[in-house]
Scaffold this motif. Structure first.
Motif, short mmCIF file in Angstrom:
data_model
loop_
_atom_site.label_atom_id
_atom_site.label_comp_id
_atom_site.label_asym_id
_atom_site.label_seq_id
_atom_site.Cartn_x
_atom_site.Cartn_y
_atom_site.Cartn_z
N MET A 52 0.83 -1.21 0.00
CA MET A 52 0.00 0.00 0.00
C MET A 52 0.86 1.26 0.00
SD MET A 52 -2.96 -1.22 2.70
CE MET A 52 -3.43 0.45 3.09
N ALA A 53 1.89 1.29 0.85
CA ALA A 53 2.78 2.46 0.91
C ALA A 53 3.46 2.69 -0.44
CB ALA A 53 3.82 2.28 2.01
N ASN A 54 3.90 1.62 -1.07
CA ASN A 54 4.53 1.74 -2.38
C ASN A 54 3.55 2.23 -3.45
OD1 ASN A 54 7.10 1.01 -1.50
ND2 ASN A 54 6.77 -1.16 -1.92
N GLN A 55 2.31 1.77 -3.38
CA GLN A 55 1.29 2.23 -4.34
C GLN A 55 0.98 3.71 -4.13
OE1 GLN A 55 -2.00 -0.57 -3.71
NE2 GLN A 55 -1.76 -1.16 -5.84
N ILE A 56 0.83 4.12 -2.89
CA ILE A 56 0.55 5.53 -2.60
C ILE A 56 1.70 6.38 -3.12
CG2 ILE A 56 0.23 7.22 -0.75
CD1 ILE A 56 -1.08 4.81 0.85
N ALA A 57 2.92 5.92 -2.89
CA ALA A 57 4.10 6.65 -3.37
C ALA A 57 4.08 6.73 -4.90
CB ALA A 57 5.37 5.97 -2.88
N ALA A 58 3.80 5.63 -5.56
CA ALA A 58 3.77 5.63 -7.03
C ALA A 58 2.70 6.58 -7.56
CB ALA A 58 3.53 4.21 -7.55
N ASN A 59 1.58 6.64 -6.88
CA ASN A 59 0.48 7.51 -7.32
C ASN A 59 0.76 8.99 -7.07
OD1 ASN A 59 -1.12 5.43 -8.30
ND2 ASN A 59 -2.10 5.09 -6.33
N ASN A 60 1.75 9.29 -6.24
CA ASN A 60 2.07 10.68 -5.93
C ASN A 60 3.43 11.11 -6.46
OD1 ASN A 60 -0.01 12.03 -3.95
ND2 ASN A 60 0.08 9.86 -3.42
N ALA A 61 4.12 10.23 -7.14
CA ALA A 61 5.48 10.51 -7.61
C ALA A 61 5.53 11.71 -8.55
CB ALA A 61 6.08 9.28 -8.29
N HIS A 62 4.46 11.95 -9.28
CA HIS A 62 4.46 13.04 -10.26
C HIS A 62 4.47 14.42 -9.60
CE1 HIS A 62 0.16 12.56 -9.37
NE2 HIS A 62 0.01 13.82 -9.75
N TYR A 63 4.35 14.50 -8.27
CA TYR A 63 4.39 15.78 -7.58
C TYR A 63 5.82 16.25 -7.32
CZ TYR A 63 -0.62 15.67 -6.85
OH TYR A 63 -1.98 15.66 -7.04
N GLY A 64 6.79 15.48 -7.76
CA GLY A 64 8.19 15.90 -7.67
C GLY A 64 8.64 16.12 -6.24
N ASP A 65 9.15 17.32 -5.97
CA ASP A 65 9.72 17.63 -4.65
C ASP A 65 8.70 17.54 -3.52
OD1 ASP A 65 12.16 18.07 -5.86
OD2 ASP A 65 11.95 20.25 -5.90
N ASP A 66 7.43 17.69 -3.82
CA ASP A 66 6.38 17.63 -2.80
C ASP A 66 5.85 16.21 -2.56
OD1 ASP A 66 6.46 20.40 -2.46
OD2 ASP A 66 4.98 20.72 -4.04
N ALA A 67 6.32 15.25 -3.34
CA ALA A 67 5.75 13.90 -3.31
C ALA A 67 5.89 13.23 -1.94
CB ALA A 67 6.37 13.03 -4.39
N ALA A 68 7.06 13.27 -1.35
CA ALA A 68 7.26 12.59 -0.06
C ALA A 68 6.35 13.18 1.01
CB ALA A 68 8.72 12.66 0.37
N GLU A 69 6.22 14.50 1.02
CA GLU A 69 5.35 15.15 2.00
C GLU A 69 3.90 14.76 1.77
OE1 GLU A 69 4.09 16.82 5.24
OE2 GLU A 69 6.22 16.78 4.78
N ARG A 70 3.49 14.65 0.52
CA ARG A 70 2.11 14.26 0.21
C ARG A 70 1.83 12.82 0.67
NH1 ARG A 70 -0.83 17.58 -3.24
NH2 ARG A 70 -2.12 15.80 -3.80
N VAL A 71 2.78 11.93 0.44
CA VAL A 71 2.62 10.54 0.87
C VAL A 71 2.59 10.48 2.40
CG1 VAL A 71 3.62 8.21 0.84
CG2 VAL A 71 3.68 9.63 -1.23
N HIS A 72 3.49 11.20 3.03
CA HIS A 72 3.52 11.27 4.49
C HIS A 72 2.18 11.75 5.04
CE1 HIS A 72 4.17 14.05 7.99
NE2 HIS A 72 4.47 12.89 8.53
N THR A 73 1.65 12.80 4.46
CA THR A 73 0.37 13.35 4.90
C THR A 73 -0.74 12.32 4.76
OG1 THR A 73 1.06 15.60 4.39
CG2 THR A 73 -1.32 15.19 4.52
N HIS A 74 -0.73 11.59 3.66
CA HIS A 74 -1.75 10.55 3.46
C HIS A 74 -1.64 9.48 4.56
CE1 HIS A 74 -4.48 7.95 1.16
NE2 HIS A 74 -3.75 6.98 1.69
N LEU A 75 -0.43 9.00 4.80
CA LEU A 75 -0.25 7.97 5.83
C LEU A 75 -0.69 8.49 7.19
CD1 LEU A 75 3.28 6.60 4.84
CD2 LEU A 75 1.04 5.71 4.16
N LYS A 76 -0.31 9.71 7.50
CA LYS A 76 -0.64 10.32 8.79
C LYS A 76 -2.16 10.46 8.97
CE LYS A 76 0.45 14.44 11.45
NZ LYS A 76 1.14 15.71 11.44
N LYS A 77 -2.85 10.88 7.91
CA LYS A 77 -4.29 11.13 8.00
C LYS A 77 -5.14 9.86 7.97
CE LYS A 77 -5.39 15.56 5.96
NZ LYS A 77 -5.90 16.19 4.74
N PHE A 78 -4.77 8.92 7.11
CA PHE A 78 -5.68 7.83 6.80
C PHE A 78 -5.28 6.45 7.33
CE2 PHE A 78 -6.29 11.00 3.38
CZ PHE A 78 -7.59 11.34 3.68
#
Length: 81
Positions: free
Chosen positions: A12-38
């Motif tokens: 799941m973590a790898n899928q979320i990361a793959a789905n957010n990779a196109h955000y470039g420099d913001d991608a890790a923070e977006r994935v982190h936020t998703h994990l933290k929230k959901f």
């Protein structure tokens, strides 16, 4: 949690990361936020434990996000006097 449940979290973590990779420099923070929230507290604890024990199956982006999650958990812990 069983190994199959851990495998599911890694996937799941790898899928979320793959789905957010196109955000470039913001991608890790977006994935982190998703994990933290959901993700449930137990899920977050297990993936952070996995990161510290091995973490080899996490994609580089998922690893970055879980590292951010681990930092947040460490900062949230009360310090002892």
């Amino acid at each position: 949690m069983s190994r199959s449940q851990l495998d599911t979290l890694i996937h799941m973590a790898n899928q979320i990361a793959a789905n957010n990779a196109h955000y470039g420099d913001d991608a890790a923070e977006r994935v982190h936020t998703h994990l933290k929230k959901f993700w449930a507290r137990s899920m977050k604890r297990l993936i952070v434990e996995y990161l510290h024990e091995d973490g080899s199956e996490l994609s580089p982006l998922a690893r970055q996000a879980v590292e951010l999650l681990a930092q947040g958990q460490a900062e949230a812990r009360p310090t002892s006097a």
